[in-house]
Design a protein around this motif. Structure first.
Motif, PDB file in Angstrom:
ATOM      1  N   THR A   2      -1.021   8.181  -3.120  1.00 48.86           N
ATOM      2  CA  THR A   2       0.363   7.671  -3.540  1.00 48.86           C
ATOM      3  C   THR A   2       1.326   8.694  -3.535  1.00 48.86           C
ATOM      4  O   THR A   2       1.015   9.686  -4.227  1.00 48.86           O
ATOM      5  N   ARG A  97       5.478   3.724  -6.516  1.00 48.88           N
ATOM      6  CA  ARG A  97       5.600   2.469  -6.006  1.00 48.88           C
ATOM      7  C   ARG A  97       4.676   2.360  -4.862  1.00 48.88           C
ATOM      8  O   ARG A  97       4.875   2.535  -3.460  1.00 48.88           O
ATOM      9  N   PRO A  98       3.330   2.221  -5.336  1.00 45.35           N
ATOM     10  CA  PRO A  98       2.242   2.006  -4.402  1.00 45.35           C
ATOM     11  C   PRO A  98       2.061   0.851  -3.333  1.00 45.35           C
ATOM     12  O   PRO A  98       2.830  -0.311  -3.793  1.00 45.35           O
ATOM     13  N   GLU A  99       1.635   1.030  -1.966  1.00 45.38           N
ATOM     14  CA  GLU A  99       1.404  -0.139  -1.408  1.00 45.38           C
ATOM     15  C   GLU A  99       0.053  -0.709  -1.454  1.00 45.38           C
ATOM     16  O   GLU A  99      -0.873   0.058  -2.019  1.00 45.38           O
ATOM     17  N   GLY A 100      -0.077  -2.009  -1.443  1.00 48.07           N
ATOM     18  CA  GLY A 100      -1.466  -2.698  -1.791  1.00 48.07           C
ATOM     19  C   GLY A 100      -1.357  -3.441  -2.839  1.00 48.07           C
ATOM     20  O   GLY A 100      -2.362  -4.240  -3.148  1.00 48.07           O
ATOM     21  N   THR A 104      -4.492  -2.233  -6.498  1.00 47.15           N
ATOM     22  CA  THR A 104      -4.482  -0.831  -6.402  1.00 47.15           C
ATOM     23  C   THR A 104      -4.111  -0.029  -7.537  1.00 47.15           C
ATOM     24  O   THR A 104      -4.025   1.282  -7.657  1.00 47.15           O
ATOM     25  N   THR A 143       7.856  -8.396  -6.149  1.00 43.03           N
ATOM     26  CA  THR A 143       7.774  -9.287  -5.110  1.00 43.03           C
ATOM     27  C   THR A 143       7.413 -10.612  -6.040  1.00 43.03           C
ATOM     28  O   THR A 143       6.818 -10.557  -6.838  1.00 43.03           O
ATOM     29  N   SER A 152      -1.915  -8.380  -1.352  1.00 45.83           N
ATOM     30  CA  SER A 152      -1.803  -6.882  -1.026  1.00 45.83           C
ATOM     31  C   SER A 152      -0.499  -6.553  -0.537  1.00 45.83           C
ATOM     32  O   SER A 152      -0.209  -5.578  -0.228  1.00 45.83           O
ATOM     33  N   LYS A 153       0.512  -7.608  -0.311  1.00 42.74           N
ATOM     34  CA  LYS A 153       1.824  -7.124   0.102  1.00 42.74           C
ATOM     35  C   LYS A 153       3.150  -7.206  -1.105  1.00 42.74           C
ATOM     36  O   LYS A 153       4.127  -6.855  -0.819  1.00 42.74           O
ATOM     37  N   TRP A 154       2.598  -7.353  -2.353  1.00 40.65           N
ATOM     38  CA  TRP A 154       3.519  -7.352  -3.145  1.00 40.65           C
ATOM     39  C   TRP A 154       3.860  -5.742  -3.545  1.00 40.65           C
ATOM     40  O   TRP A 154       2.812  -4.750  -3.592  1.00 40.65           O
ATOM     41  N   ALA A 155       5.169  -5.751  -3.882  1.00 43.86           N
ATOM     42  CA  ALA A 155       5.568  -4.575  -4.202  1.00 43.86           C
ATOM     43  C   ALA A 155       5.543  -4.330  -5.747  1.00 43.86           C
ATOM     44  O   ALA A 155       5.911  -5.273  -6.708  1.00 43.86           O
TER      45      ALA A 155
END
Length: 163
Positions: A2, A97-100, A104, A143, A152-155
């Motif tokens: 990250t 601000r990780p993806e996933g 995660t 999100t 998995s798409k939440w920010a």
């Protein structure tokens, strides 16, 4: 891995509920989120973003932790019994601000601690017999799960106050 940044931040007012909770019963913690939004709406107040989970004390992820479930607002405001107000303190923060999405976060927190150590940054913590106490450690969900059901798409934004 990250990406991390160090950001200077102003204080952030919030309305919320403080409690002791654990990951095994996280639904009890999350149950406060719609109640806070409803209280803000009833008071005619407009939220300034998604819910913020403020971690105050934790020993291990399996143990109960002291947390405040909150929603950011423009200014400190009273919305009724059972709700607290306060501010997340101003200062320099280590931010990711990780993806996933939320799945995660365990990995991201570990990476943040390692990165801070390598960079010579001190987190604003105090280690005590009952666990680590943070001056400010937050996870803000950016999100709305109502519009994006895929976790998995939440920010998510993770922030630690630095010394």
């Amino acid at each position: 891995m990250t990406a991390f940044t160090v950001e200077e931040r102003a204080e952030r007012p919030w309305v919320g509920v403080s409690l002791t909770g654990d990951l095994a019963h996280w639904g009890r913690v999350n149950a406060h989120v719609p109640l806070i939004y409803a209280a803000l709406a009833a008071a005619g107040e407009i939220p300034e973003g998604g819910p913020i989970y403020q971690y105050h004390r934790m020993r291990t992820v399996a143990d109960p932790m002291d947390i405040t479930v909150s929603v950011p607002v423009a200014a400190v405001v009273e919305v009724g019994d059972g709700f607290e107000t306060g501010v997340i303190p101003a200062g320099r923060y280590l931010v990711a601000r990780p993806e996933g999405g939320p799945d995660t976060l365990g990995r991201v927190h570990g990476e943040m601690w390692q990165w801070a150590n390598v960079q010579g940054l001190e987190l604003a913590i105090e280690e005590r017999a009952d666990g680590i106490h943070w001056r400010a450690r937050t996870e803000q969900f950016l999100t709305d799960p109502q519009t994006e059901p895929d976790r998995s798409k939440w920010a998510v934004e993770v922030a630690y106050l630095l010394q």
